[in-house]
Design an enzyme around this catalytic site. Sequence first.
Site: not given
Length: 364
Positions: A16, A135, A184, A191, A221, A326
């Site tokens: 990033e 996460k 996944v 990002s 998830e 943003s």
Amino acid sequence: MTKLQIGLLFGGCSGEHEVSIVSARAINAALNAERNTDKYEILPFYIQKNGVWQGNEIANQILVSGQALEKPNATNINTKSSLWEFPPQASEVDVWFPVLHGPNGEDGTIQGLLTLMQVPFVGSGVLGSAVGMDKIAMKTAFAQAGLPQVKYMTLTRSQIWSNPCVFPKLCDEIENYLNYPCFVKPANLGSSVGIAKVRSRQELETALDNAASYDRRVIVEAGVVAREVECAVLGNDNPKVSAIGEISFESDFYDYETKYTQGKADLSIPAALPDTISNQIREMAIKAFATVDASGLARVDFFYVESTGEVLINEINTFPGFTDTSMYPRLWGYSGIPFPELVDKLIELALERHKTPEIEALIN
């Protein structure tokens, strides 16, 4: 009045890097707005992709051009000593403003370095940054706090790569527990880098292999049919929450290109939500902020499942983007805090959080 020297730190060793430059340019402009010029002097510092720090001259060139330094100086590239040589102006900084996204920027690493420097800095400390970035740690903390989430499974690179005989069984477990579609994700990238939405065994296998190439820890998830809404948090021990915004897009999910390409996503502020749902989201955002020990700023993302009325927390971002697309600065702009005032408040919050006799002398 003596101006505070603000160390605007950007670039960094992550995927990033370019987004960091865009955010830093916007923050630099806000710090140079009329309301702030009498209070602050900007000392920009640019971290090359190889980790070498550059001082004001080169950093200013990057801020003007908006382009990353692709060919670092031959005198310092790939030398161990240069990685620990900070530009001399670093000793003049009163408050650091680290505008770094992703690994080596918002994951607690740079926060640890700035803590050792014993100089105030904008944003969360080591703990809040690390938990907010990872996460798996984040979801574990949210579960402990009783914040509702989608179902998920956690994996390691060794589980995915080590034994070809075990891998099919692993995929069976994911399918049985989460079903399709599912997402996944590498545990420690921002990002949407390395994230894939999968709908079949073949896509799942490919996505797991790809995610494991980015990180040794992977999360899967369950997909959910929901509206994606976000709110912004500002403060330390008594944070405030902005209006709520909603993201809509045509792509398969809110990926890197969609996030940072003008016109790819539609940001609606305020989101058209029932008052009870809006209030619930705000309360959950404050709880999430406290759960990870965030400070200064954060953006908290949610899923609103209209069919059931459920609100599920997705994630917290402890240093969201400050680009034209943003949500964080736009949410506060709608909520009555324009961009120049927002960056001013962030510096004040940094001083408040790191208050010492020396800092109090700077304020007074």
